[in-house]
Design an enzyme around this catalytic site. Structure first.
Site, PDB file in Angstrom:
ATOM      1  N   HIS A 183       1.658   4.664   4.738  1.00  0.00           N
ATOM      2  CA  HIS A 183       0.966   5.355   3.653  1.00  0.00           C
ATOM      3  C   HIS A 183       1.528   6.763   3.455  1.00  0.00           C
ATOM      4  CE1 HIS A 183      -2.740   2.596   4.510  1.00  0.00           C
ATOM      5  NE2 HIS A 183      -1.723   1.953   3.969  1.00  0.00           N
ATOM      6  N   SER A 239       0.810  -1.217   0.000  1.00  0.00           N
ATOM      7  CA  SER A 239       0.000   0.000   0.000  1.00  0.00           C
ATOM      8  C   SER A 239       0.842   1.264   0.000  1.00  0.00           C
ATOM      9  CB  SER A 239      -0.961   0.004   1.198  1.00  0.00           C
ATOM     10  OG  SER A 239      -0.240  -0.188   2.401  1.00  0.00           O
TER      11      SER A 239
END
Length: 339
Positions: free
Chosen positions: A200, A149
């Protein structure tokens, strides 16, 4: 450890066939398949593959930087990441080319892990802060992250950079692409607090280093040094920055002839001084000139000794008569008659 076939994998296979395997570029499909393979047959247990400041920097287990992006916790973790990668990969690989896109993935995977470690080091210094909110975020310095991610957030920044005027819908809200990555960062953390917020964030920062910072220039310079042909890994320049993707033209296709630009002899100030009828005549004459350009190109490509048909001769004579009708000299004579 070998895993069984799970629902997330089934949904991913269904999405692949809905997209069409022939419509997925080679690098995107290969990287996606490699992630699925390592989920089914992990190269290391998750506790040996995850990345954290303690394991990587203090224990010198640098291989975790390469293992972490390619391993996933469960089938749903894999599905959501690969479904997102499928969408981004198709567009970016067609825009940049397969070689450059693979190069981009390698650099993003490595840099995301390094920036993640740097953020963890900063948060470690805040553990003794008296503010409880600061200590809550600083607690993430002890996490050990795994998954693709972070790289996806970096790719999302690049995609949004290539489509600056676009919008993204997040939970049915219309968000400008300029802020979509930041809004998604907060929403994902609020919806799923177990997700890696700093992982992230590291991806977003790497994406910004590429789009706004020096990373793209550094990568291009390194590619030119390594590549024997100089420009093999340079991103394709035949795509616009509107966000739409395209395909390269095969060399076996018919060549495309460049359209000749036909400009008027009149300047804008001259046109403003013409009457409405004269402006209409000028527009028609320019239109006839433009239409005649492909005919001249076609005639130049015809072999010697070619005889046109009667219909072509009739149309050519009609075109020439219209050109004579709207010749500038004729228009000037009509203007003198009106005076």
């Amino acid at each position: 450890m070998q895993r069984g076939f799970q629902l997330g994998l089934l949904l991913l296979v269904v999405q692949l066939f809905q997209e069409g395997l022939g419509n997925i570029p080679a690098v995107t499909l290969s990287v996606l398949g490699f992630n699925v393979y390592l989920y089914m047959f992990p190269a290391a247990p998750l506790i040996k593959a995850c990345v954290s400041l303690h394991y990587v920097y203090k224990d010198k287990e640098w291989r975790r930087l390469f293992l972490s992006p390619l391993h996933h916790v469960d089938d749903w973790h894999l599905y959501f990441n690969m479904a997102s990668f499928l969408w981004k990969g198709i567009r970016l690989e067609r825009r940049l080319g397969g070689g450059w896109f693979l190069y981009l993935l390698f650099v993003f995977s490595l840099l995301t892990g390094l920036v993640y470690l740097l953020l963890q080091a900063v948060l470690t210094q805040l553990m003794d802060d008296p503010d409880p909110l600061v200590r809550m975020f600083a607690a993430q310095s002890n996490e050990c992250a795994v998954g693709f991610s972070g790289v996806l957030f970096a790719l999302k920044v690049v995609c949004n950079h290539y489509n600056p005027g676009g919008v993204t819908y997040l939970l049915h809200f219309r968000v400008s692409n300029r802020f979509a990555s930041w809004v998604e960062l907060v929403l994902i953390y609020l919806i799923h607090p177990a997700s890696s917020l700093i992982g992230h964030l590291a991806g977003i920062l790497v994406g910004l280093l590429f789009t706004l910072g020096p990373l793209k220039t550094i990568m291009q310079t390194c590619a030119e040094i390594v590549s024997t042909e100089g420009n093999n890994l340079r991103p394709g320049s035949f795509f616009s920055y509107s966000g739409y993707s395209g395909t390269r033209r095969d060399h076996s296709e018919a060549p495309q002839y460049e359209q000749t630009n036909v400009t008027s002899d009149y300047r804008e100030s001259d046109i403003a001084g013409l009457t409405e009828e004269e402006q209409v005549e000028l527009a028609i004459r320019n239109s006839l000139n433009i239409r005649g350009t492909p005919r001249r190109e076609e005639a130049a490509r015809r072999p010697s000794g070619f005889q046109p048909t009667e219909e072509e001769l009739r149309l050519e004579e009609l075109r020439r008569s219209r050109l004579r009708r709207f010749d500038p000299g004729v228009s000037q004579q009509r203007s003198r008659r009106r005076l």
